[in-house]
Design a protein around this motif. Structure first.
Motif, PDB file in Angstrom:
ATOM      1  N   ALA A  53      24.938  34.790 -20.730  1.00  0.00           N
ATOM      2  CA  ALA A  53      25.283  33.416 -21.107  1.00  0.00           C
ATOM      3  C   ALA A  53      25.968  33.363 -22.461  1.00  0.00           C
ATOM      4  O   ALA A  53      26.981  32.668 -22.640  1.00  0.00           O
ATOM      5  N   GLN A 127      20.601  28.633 -18.780  1.00  0.00           N
ATOM      6  CA  GLN A 127      21.735  29.545 -18.948  1.00  0.00           C
ATOM      7  C   GLN A 127      23.003  28.744 -19.252  1.00  0.00           C
ATOM      8  O   GLN A 127      23.779  29.104 -20.137  1.00  0.00           O
ATOM      9  N   VAL A 131      25.389  28.766 -22.718  1.00  0.00           N
ATOM     10  CA  VAL A 131      26.856  28.857 -22.731  1.00  0.00           C
ATOM     11  C   VAL A 131      27.434  27.709 -23.545  1.00  0.00           C
ATOM     12  O   VAL A 131      28.291  27.899 -24.411  1.00  0.00           O
TER      13      VAL A 131
END
Length: 195
Positions: A53, A127, A131
């Motif tokens: 990520a 996740q 990001v």
């Protein structure tokens, strides 16, 4: 590395992961197998997922700032909506959603726990938030540290005190808190764009 970004990431990931199915999967695995081995397997899965990520978020941070910030805000808003909806439907989530695992011991428990959580986390909200946070703050080390610490803490809670925690705090409340944090992050990101 910004300690503020570490703390913000920790808070965001912690409240999003606490009511998540991965918490319940870890809890169930820990009731079937040695908790320490479960935690090791789960932690390794989180380490790999967080690395992926953060790497993806870092690559995205090289794109033009405004579109990336708008995409991050959209992901935060989507997360808020998803958590709110899950909060309303929390009574449908049961331990039956966790895949049945074979009776295994030792390092096979670690591998089983790793595989169950790796599959459950792939494309998970935490996740995607990782990001987005890397893309938003351009501080991959801080996001990595905060996200991994939050995931390890949540999995530790699931292993040690999961059932007791769910008796004290209702699952839908945790979903609503997570939705509020995502909404706050979306607002902060949009305000940053306007400035």
């Amino acid at each position: 590395m910004s300690l503020t970004v570490v703390a913000l990431t920790f808070l965001a990931i912690f409240v999003v992961e606490l009511p998540d199915k991965t918490f319940l999967a870890t809890l169930v695995l820990a009731t079937r197998y040695r908790p320490l081995l479960v935690w090791i397997g789960v932690s390794l899965a989180f380490l790999v997922q967080t690395t992926i990520a953060v790497g993806l978020g870092h690559a995205i941070s090289f794109l033009p700032r405004t579109p990336v910030q708008l995409a991050a805000a959209a992901l935060f808003l989507a997360g808020a909506v998803l958590l709110f909806r899950e909060g309303r439907q929390h009574h449908r989530a049961t331990e039956d959603e966790v895949a049945e695992v074979a009776d295994v011991t030792g390092w096979r428990v670690v591998l089983t726990s790793f595989l169950v959580l790796f599959a459950a986390e792939w494309g998970d909200l935490s996740q995607l938030l990782s990001v987005s946070l890397v893309a938003r703050y351009a501080d991959p080390l801080a996001v990595f540290a905060g996200a991994l610490a939050a995931l390890l803490t949540v999995s530790g809670l699931a292993v040690i005190a999961g059932r007791g925690l769910l008796r004290v705090v209702r699952l839908h409340v945790l979903h609503y808190v997570g939705a509020a944090v995502c909404l706050m992050l979306a607002t902060i990101t949009l305000v940053g764009i306007v400035r």
